[in-house]
Design a protein around this motif. Structure first.
Motif, PDB file in Angstrom:
ATOM      1  N   ILE A   1       0.967  -0.219 -12.636  1.00 56.65           N
ATOM      2  CA  ILE A   1       0.485  -1.581 -12.913  1.00 56.65           C
ATOM      3  C   ILE A   1       1.229  -2.605 -12.057  1.00 56.65           C
ATOM      4  O   ILE A   1       0.609  -3.471 -11.431  1.00 56.65           O
ATOM      5  N   GLY A   2       2.553  -2.497 -12.009  1.00 58.23           N
ATOM      6  CA  GLY A   2       3.349  -3.430 -11.206  1.00 58.23           C
ATOM      7  C   GLY A   2       3.034  -3.318  -9.727  1.00 58.23           C
ATOM      8  O   GLY A   2       2.912  -4.318  -9.018  1.00 58.23           O
TER       9      GLY A   2
ATOM     10  N   ILE B   1       0.243  -2.281  -8.377  1.00 57.49           N
ATOM     11  CA  ILE B   1      -1.104  -2.815  -8.127  1.00 57.49           C
ATOM     12  C   ILE B   1      -1.083  -4.343  -8.175  1.00 57.49           C
ATOM     13  O   ILE B   1      -1.730  -5.006  -7.359  1.00 57.49           O
ATOM     14  N   MET B   2      -0.308  -4.901  -9.095  1.00 55.95           N
ATOM     15  CA  MET B   2      -0.177  -6.362  -9.155  1.00 55.95           C
ATOM     16  C   MET B   2       0.448  -6.890  -7.863  1.00 55.95           C
ATOM     17  O   MET B   2       0.021  -7.930  -7.344  1.00 55.95           O
ATOM     18  N   ASP B   3       1.461  -6.193  -7.357  1.00 57.68           N
ATOM     19  CA  ASP B   3       2.074  -6.605  -6.088  1.00 57.68           C
ATOM     20  C   ASP B   3       1.070  -6.504  -4.943  1.00 57.68           C
ATOM     21  O   ASP B   3       1.065  -7.347  -4.046  1.00 57.68           O
ATOM     22  N   LEU B   4       0.240  -5.481  -4.986  1.00 61.90           N
ATOM     23  CA  LEU B   4      -0.789  -5.313  -3.954  1.00 61.90           C
ATOM     24  C   LEU B   4      -1.741  -6.504  -3.968  1.00 61.90           C
ATOM     25  O   LEU B   4      -2.064  -7.066  -2.915  1.00 61.90           O
TER      26      LEU B   4
ATOM     27  N   ILE C   1       0.844  -1.209   0.000  1.00 66.18           N
ATOM     28  CA  ILE C   1       0.000   0.000   0.000  1.00 66.18           C
ATOM     29  C   ILE C   1       0.872   1.249   0.000  1.00 66.18           C
ATOM     30  O   ILE C   1       0.629   2.187  -0.767  1.00 66.18           O
ATOM     31  N   VAL C   2       1.906   1.262   0.826  1.00 65.18           N
ATOM     32  CA  VAL C   2       2.841   2.393   0.832  1.00 65.18           C
ATOM     33  C   VAL C   2       3.538   2.487  -0.519  1.00 65.18           C
ATOM     34  O   VAL C   2       3.781   3.583  -1.027  1.00 65.18           O
ATOM     35  N   GLY C   3       3.827   1.336  -1.134  1.00 66.82           N
ATOM     36  CA  GLY C   3       4.450   1.311  -2.457  1.00 66.82           C
ATOM     37  C   GLY C   3       3.573   1.922  -3.529  1.00 66.82           C
ATOM     38  O   GLY C   3       4.057   2.578  -4.443  1.00 66.82           O
ATOM     39  N   VAL C   4       2.269   1.726  -3.430  1.00 65.37           N
ATOM     40  CA  VAL C   4       1.346   2.305  -4.403  1.00 65.37           C
ATOM     41  C   VAL C   4       1.174   3.803  -4.151  1.00 65.37           C
ATOM     42  O   VAL C   4       1.160   4.598  -5.081  1.00 65.37           O
ATOM     43  N   CYS C   5       1.068   4.177  -2.890  1.00 64.31           N
ATOM     44  CA  CYS C   5       0.720   5.570  -2.542  1.00 64.31           C
ATOM     45  C   CYS C   5       1.912   6.519  -2.432  1.00 64.31           C
ATOM     46  O   CYS C   5       1.790   7.682  -2.814  1.00 64.31           O
ATOM     47  N   LEU C   6       3.035   6.050  -1.879  1.00 66.00           N
ATOM     48  CA  LEU C   6       4.118   6.976  -1.559  1.00 66.00           C
ATOM     49  C   LEU C   6       5.464   6.661  -2.216  1.00 66.00           C
ATOM     50  O   LEU C   6       6.069   7.527  -2.837  1.00 66.00           O
ATOM     51  N   VAL C   7       5.943   5.445  -2.016  1.00 63.24           N
ATOM     52  CA  VAL C   7       7.292   5.081  -2.465  1.00 63.24           C
ATOM     53  C   VAL C   7       7.207   3.861  -3.378  1.00 63.24           C
ATOM     54  O   VAL C   7       7.224   2.729  -2.905  1.00 63.24           O
ATOM     55  N   PRO C   8       7.092   4.080  -4.688  1.00 63.36           N
ATOM     56  CA  PRO C   8       7.005   2.935  -5.593  1.00 63.36           C
ATOM     57  C   PRO C   8       8.194   1.987  -5.415  1.00 63.36           C
ATOM     58  O   PRO C   8       9.340   2.427  -5.356  1.00 63.36           O
ATOM     59  N   GLY C   9       7.908   0.717  -5.279  1.00 64.61           N
ATOM     60  CA  GLY C   9       8.961  -0.286  -5.172  1.00 64.61           C
ATOM     61  C   GLY C   9       9.372  -0.624  -3.756  1.00 64.61           C
ATOM     62  O   GLY C   9      10.227  -1.484  -3.557  1.00 64.61           O
TER      63      GLY C   9
ATOM     64  N   LEU D   1      10.760   2.317  -8.695  1.00 65.59           N
ATOM     65  CA  LEU D   1      10.951   3.689  -8.218  1.00 65.59           C
ATOM     66  C   LEU D   1      11.027   4.682  -9.368  1.00 65.59           C
ATOM     67  O   LEU D   1      10.401   5.735  -9.341  1.00 65.59           O
ATOM     68  N   PHE D   2      11.790   4.327 -10.403  1.00 63.50           N
ATOM     69  CA  PHE D   2      11.999   5.259 -11.513  1.00 63.50           C
ATOM     70  C   PHE D   2      10.909   5.211 -12.584  1.00 63.50           C
ATOM     71  O   PHE D   2      10.883   6.057 -13.467  1.00 63.50           O
ATOM     72  N   THR D   3      10.012   4.222 -12.500  1.00 63.57           N
ATOM     73  CA  THR D   3       8.922   4.140 -13.494  1.00 63.57           C
ATOM     74  C   THR D   3       7.554   4.275 -12.827  1.00 63.57           C
ATOM     75  O   THR D   3       6.548   3.882 -13.425  1.00 63.57           O
ATOM     76  N   ALA D   4       7.533   4.835 -11.622  1.00 64.37           N
ATOM     77  CA  ALA D   4       6.285   4.986 -10.856  1.00 64.37           C
ATOM     78  C   ALA D   4       5.563   3.644 -10.749  1.00 64.37           C
ATOM     79  O   ALA D   4       4.374   3.522 -11.033  1.00 64.37           O
ATOM     80  N   GLY D   5       6.299   2.640 -10.317  1.00 69.89           N
ATOM     81  CA  GLY D   5       5.694   1.306 -10.145  1.00 69.89           C
ATOM     82  C   GLY D   5       5.271   0.700 -11.452  1.00 69.89           C
ATOM     83  O   GLY D   5       4.228   0.053 -11.523  1.00 69.89           O
ATOM     84  N   LEU D   6       6.109   0.895 -12.486  1.00 66.94           N
ATOM     85  CA  LEU D   6       5.776   0.472 -13.849  1.00 66.94           C
ATOM     86  C   LEU D   6       4.405   1.016 -14.221  1.00 66.94           C
ATOM     87  O   LEU D   6       3.477   0.278 -14.578  1.00 66.94           O
ATOM     88  N   CYS D   7       4.293   2.343 -14.086  1.00 72.34           N
ATOM     89  CA  CYS D   7       3.040   3.071 -14.352  1.00 72.34           C
ATOM     90  C   CYS D   7       1.893   2.542 -13.485  1.00 72.34           C
ATOM     91  O   CYS D   7       0.768   2.377 -13.955  1.00 72.34           O
TER      92      CYS D   7
END
Length: 122
Positions: free
Chosen positions: A90-91, A93-96, A58-66, A82-88
């Motif tokens: 999608i990545g 959300i898939m991890d979530l 959840i923190v990865g989606v909202c604040l710190v991608p990856g 981190l550099f692709t905003a969580g693969l736009c």
């Protein structure tokens, strides 16, 4: 071996699944009592519960991608996220959605490491 340790000390771990419990019992079956105790101490200090992984995702989606990838030791993927905003997103959300699988994969790695350390401890 005393009964309290033999009767599934892993049952008290937060969010433990039957799959993880079976995996841990199989991993520690051939260990001596002292090795099992060493394994338990080492593994429980490294283990991530599915609930913890959900929070990291959840923190990865909202604040710190990856973040979830950094936590599991996947630094390369963490940097990509981190550099692709969580693969736009999608990545991330898939991890979530798959946070339980992420936790199980990481915990299996930690169980293997803990098993190796326990075998060397005798």
């Amino acid at each position: 071996m005393d009964n309290s340790f033999q009767n599934n000390p892993y049952m008290g771990l937060p969010g433990i699944t039957p799959e993880e419990l079976a995996f841990l019992q199989q991993a520690t079956a051939e260990l001596t009592e002292n090795q099992q105790k060493y394994f338990y101490m080492n593994y429980t200090s490294k283990r991530k519960s599915p609930q913890d992984m959900l929070i990291f995702c959840i923190v990865g989606v909202c604040l710190v991608p990856g973040l979830q990838r950094f936590i599991t030791g996947q630094v390369g993927m963490g940097l990509v996220y981190l550099f692709t905003a969580g693969l736009c997103f999608i990545g991330s959300i898939m991890d979530l959605v798959n946070h339980r699988d992420l936790a199980m994969e990481y915990n299996k790695k930690m169980a293997f490491e803990s098993h190796q350390l326990a075998k060397m401890s005798s």
